[in-house]
Design an enzyme around this catalytic site. Structure first.
Site, mmCIF file in Angstrom:
data_model
loop_
_atom_site.group_PDB
_atom_site.id
_atom_site.type_symbol
_atom_site.label_atom_id
_atom_site.label_comp_id
_atom_site.label_asym_id
_atom_site.label_seq_id
_atom_site.Cartn_x
_atom_site.Cartn_y
_atom_site.Cartn_z
ATOM 1 N N GLU A 179 45.949 -36.009 -54.736
ATOM 2 C CA GLU A 179 46.365 -35.774 -53.497
ATOM 3 C C GLU A 179 45.946 -36.993 -52.699
ATOM 4 O OE1 GLU A 179 44.241 -32.689 -51.665
ATOM 5 O OE2 GLU A 179 44.837 -33.083 -49.512
ATOM 6 N N ASP A 228 36.375 -34.756 -49.308
ATOM 7 C CA ASP A 228 37.308 -34.027 -49.905
ATOM 8 C C ASP A 228 38.107 -35.047 -50.731
ATOM 9 O OD1 ASP A 228 39.242 -32.256 -50.269
ATOM 10 O OD2 ASP A 228 40.309 -32.566 -48.108
ATOM 11 N N GLU A 237 39.095 -23.778 -43.335
ATOM 12 C CA GLU A 237 40.565 -24.256 -42.955
ATOM 13 C C GLU A 237 41.387 -23.107 -42.477
ATOM 14 O OE1 GLU A 237 41.663 -26.707 -46.159
ATOM 15 O OE2 GLU A 237 40.890 -28.686 -45.035
HETATM 16 C C1 BDP Z 1 42.218 -30.291 -49.365
HETATM 17 C C2 BDP Z 1 43.742 -30.148 -49.389
HETATM 18 C C3 BDP Z 1 44.103 -28.742 -48.609
HETATM 19 C C4 BDP Z 1 43.185 -27.838 -49.690
HETATM 20 C C5 BDP Z 1 41.771 -27.749 -49.191
HETATM 21 C C6 BDP Z 1 41.014 -27.111 -50.126
HETATM 22 O O1 BDP Z 1 44.270 -30.894 -48.238
HETATM 23 O O2 BDP Z 1 45.712 -28.738 -49.006
HETATM 24 O O3 BDP Z 1 43.872 -26.562 -49.270
HETATM 25 O O4 BDP Z 1 41.746 -29.190 -49.679
HETATM 26 O O5 BDP Z 1 40.224 -27.705 -51.033
HETATM 27 O O6 BDP Z 1 41.851 -31.495 -50.077
HETATM 28 O O7 BDP Z 1 40.698 -25.888 -50.006
#
Ligand code: BDP
Length: 679
Positions: free
Chosen positions: A374, A346, A273
């Protein structure tokens, strides 16, 4: 099981209460019995004169009113098999002996005694406990500016601006609460890490926090940004094979350990990301992790290297972590642990376990659970997560892991977690990281007795119904959000409300719900069988074949692994379409039952907590209805089938819902959800 829960849910409606409520705003967590420790002096003796700060803490616990009827002898000559954290308790009438081999073992034993007493249980004749994992760690996703990524309980607990002058008393309360449930490590900052955390300024603050946590055995760890040498000291590269870069990290590790001799190590999100990582320099995850591991090794530190990676490539997102990491098995330094999210995508309300578990036999692995909700209604919805984590351990033997991490739900709210009942998730994470064999029911009943109600003055029916509410709550969220293996159909950007129709021109396909649900005129679900993405091939036999076949795949994961025709018959004899609609309805009904249970428990719960939770339960019902209407109406455009008779007609229209995209701030509830109770 379901019937049993329902029976309890219904039984509570008939209770006539008559006991005064306790007062408690939630700030004391499950340690309210410690609040009057100074007033009592128990009969506690240690087999040494001078007590370390850790033993002083243990002494306070053992002198608590809950244990005042006992004579307690503490011995530090416990059996070697107890290791660093274990303890043994022997009871003979009112005489207790607590033994351990370390001060920390004594502290854990003291908290165990308190737990048993406060839960209203008998102290057994003998208790011997050694934790399943040596590392039981929280991950804070706290940013240095005080915000918390995916945090729903206010701002960060860490007041970085103030730390130079004062240390908030909450830091000690936090450490004590963690120790009381066996948590022994914490990563202070977000995995999307600011390089500044490694600046001299911040390290000094980190040291002050570490000093506060030390008596409680809670070690501090930091998330680090892989490009820190470039950002902090203008090095031209962060290439892990570059000698200057290696030197930089060694010096940084030395600097940290001079300040914090028991510093735990680094957590790293790399090449994920948008975060920098070794692949930016043509190197592998192993090259990056090993370079950091070598810098920490002389000091005994570890690297937790995350496997949460995916890119907008053709391969199914659910396959990518495995594809990137599995070939690196055996290539990591021994002080590297691969930190793997429980599921392959996720933190969805329900996922299969990540196939990376067990696929790297020569590499230490640890699980990353998400305690913060989340994807389960933030701090608005009740979702007790122990059953979800237990489900993971049904597939992944707890003994195959080295450690357990939990992304916290803690913020600076007075009650720590926003939703008062979400404290149970912090509690459950600690308890399960200590002992994954505990049942969700046992943990729920401990937490309820220690936190929400007075176990001695609350009728069993009320306790049982509250417990049943907790236990069923995660399944309820699955039902009204994403039953039967549906996943990631949230509104774009906020992971709260539904938006299965979402289309953002130019957006990455794997950030859009349609990528996951694949609804069309034939059916619903992501084909991950050999005729589709073949993600099932990453699972070992015999599970692989079971998952690969639509008829043997567990139904709760059906749409995760298969594109199923709308009229396909499920085990109940109903079609997929009917079963889907009924699940949404069931989820909605359950949230209404929760409001009734809560109403019946009112006399036994502090008024502040009662009112707070009541409001949130109403919001949950409102949102469940929205989820149901949005998903049923949208999918009906493809199925073109009528609603089964068990399902109430929608109260929203698709047009209305398309305009709003239910978020937490953008939807004013027009009707108090309580009004829906008798519908
Ligand atoms: C996702 C989240 C994000 C996190 C990412 C992570 O939306 O905010 O930075 O995972 O785990 O669930 O790195």
């Amino acid at each position: 099981m379901r019937n049993h829960i329902l029976a309890l849910l219904i039984a509570v409606a008939t209770i006539v209460p008559g006991v005064a409520s306790t007062t408690n705003d939630g700030s004391e967590l499950w340690l309210r019995s410690l609040s009057s420790i100074n007033e009592t002096k128990g009969n506690v003796t240690f087999d040494r004169k001078k007590l370390s700060p850790t033993l002083q803490e243990a002494s306070k616990v053992l002198n608590s009113p809950s244990l005042c009827g006992y004579t307690i002898k503490v011995s530090l000559k416990g059996d070697k098999s107890l290791g660093r954290d274990g303890y043994e308790i022997r009871t003979s009438g009112k005489e207790l002996t607590l033994s351990a081999t370390t001060d920390l073992g004594v502290l854990y034993g003291a908290f165990a005694l308190l737990r048993i007493a406060d839960s209203g249980e008998q102290i057994p004749n003998q208790v011997v406990e050694v934790p399943a994992y040596t590392l039981r760690i929280l991950n804070h996703w706290d940013n240095l500016d005080g915000t918390v990524e995916r945090g729903y309980a206010g701002h960060s607990l860490w007041k970085w601006e103030q730390i130079a002058d004062s240390i908030s008393p909450r830091y000690m309360e936090y450490a004590r609460a963690n120790a009381s449930i066996g948590i022994n490590g914490t990563v202070l900052n977000n995995v999307n890490a600011s390089p500044r955390i490694l600046s001299a300024d911040y390290l000094d603050k980190v040291k002050r926090i570490a000093d506060t946590f030390r008596p409680f055995g809670v070690r501090v760890y930091l998330s680090v940004n892989f490009a820190s040498p470039m950002a902090l000291d203008s090095l031209p590269t962060a290439d892990p094979l570059d000698p200057q870069v290696q030197k930089w990290w060694k010096k940084k590790a030395d600097e940290i350990y001079r300040l914090i001799p028991d510093f735990g190590g680094f957590l790293v999100k790399a090449n994920s990301e948008g975060q920098p990582g070794p692949m930016d320099f043509g190197r592998t995850h192993a090259d990056g992790a090993n370079m950091l591991a070598r810098a920490l090794k002389p000091h005994g530190g570890i690297v937790m290297w995350r496997s949460f990676v995916y890119s907008p490539i053709d391969a199914d997102r659910a396959k990518q972590a495995y594809m990137e990491f599995q070939p690196l098995d055996g290539k990591f330094e021994p002080n590297v642990i691969i930190q793997i999210k429980n599921g392959p995508v996720d933190f969805q309300p329900r996922e299969p376990y990540s196939p990376l578990f067990g696929a790297m036999p020569s590499t230490p692995e640890m699980v990353e659970f998400q305690i913060t909700q989340e994807y389960l209604g933030h701090s608005n919805h009740l979702a007790y997560l122990a059953p979800m984590w237990k489900e993971f351990f049904e597939y992944v033997p707890s003994t195959s892991l080295k450690a357990a991490a939990g992304v916290t739900n803690i913020g600076d709210n007075a009650n720590w977690t926003g939703h008062p009942l979400a404290q149970a998730n912090w509690y459950a994470f600690g308890r399960l990281a200590w002992n994954p064999e505990l049942t969700s029911e046992q943990i729920a009943s401990e937490w309820l007795a220690r936190t929400l109600i007075d176990p001695h003055n609350t009728p069993a029916e009320v306790r049982d119904s509250l417990s049943a509410m907790l236990i069923s709550s995660r399944e309820t969220v699955v039902d009204y959000m994403m039953p039967l293996g549906l996943h990631h159909i949230f509104a774009f950007g906020h992971h709260y409300g539904p938006e299965p129709w979402c289309d953002v021109p130019g957006a990455r396909p794997d950030w859009l719900p349609k990528y996951y649900h694949r609804a069309d005129s034939i059916g619903l679900g992501f084909d991950r069988s050999p005729s589709g993405s073949n993600a099932v091939e990453q699972y070992p036999e015999p599970l692989r074949s079971q998952l690969a076949d639509m008829n043997s795949c567990p139904e709760e994961l059906l749409l995760w692994f298969h594109h199923v025709p709308w009229t396909h018959k499920l085990k109940s004899g109903r079609t997929l379409w009917d079963e889907l609609c009924i699940a949404y309805q069931r989820g909605c009904n359950r949230t209404i039952e929760y409001q009734k249970i809560w109403e019946n428990a009112k006399p036994y719960i502090s008024p502040e907590i009662f009112a707070d939770v009541q409001q949130r339960l109403m919001t949950q019902t409102r949102d469940a209805q929205w989820w149901k209407d949005a998903c049923i109406l949208y999918f009906q455009e493809f199925s073109r089938l009528p609603l089964p008779s068990e399902v109430a007609p929608p109260i929203h229209t698709l047009d209305e819902m398309r305009k709003v995209s239910l978020g937490i701030t953008n939807y004013e509830s027009p009707t108090p959800a309580l009004l829906n109770i008798n519908r």
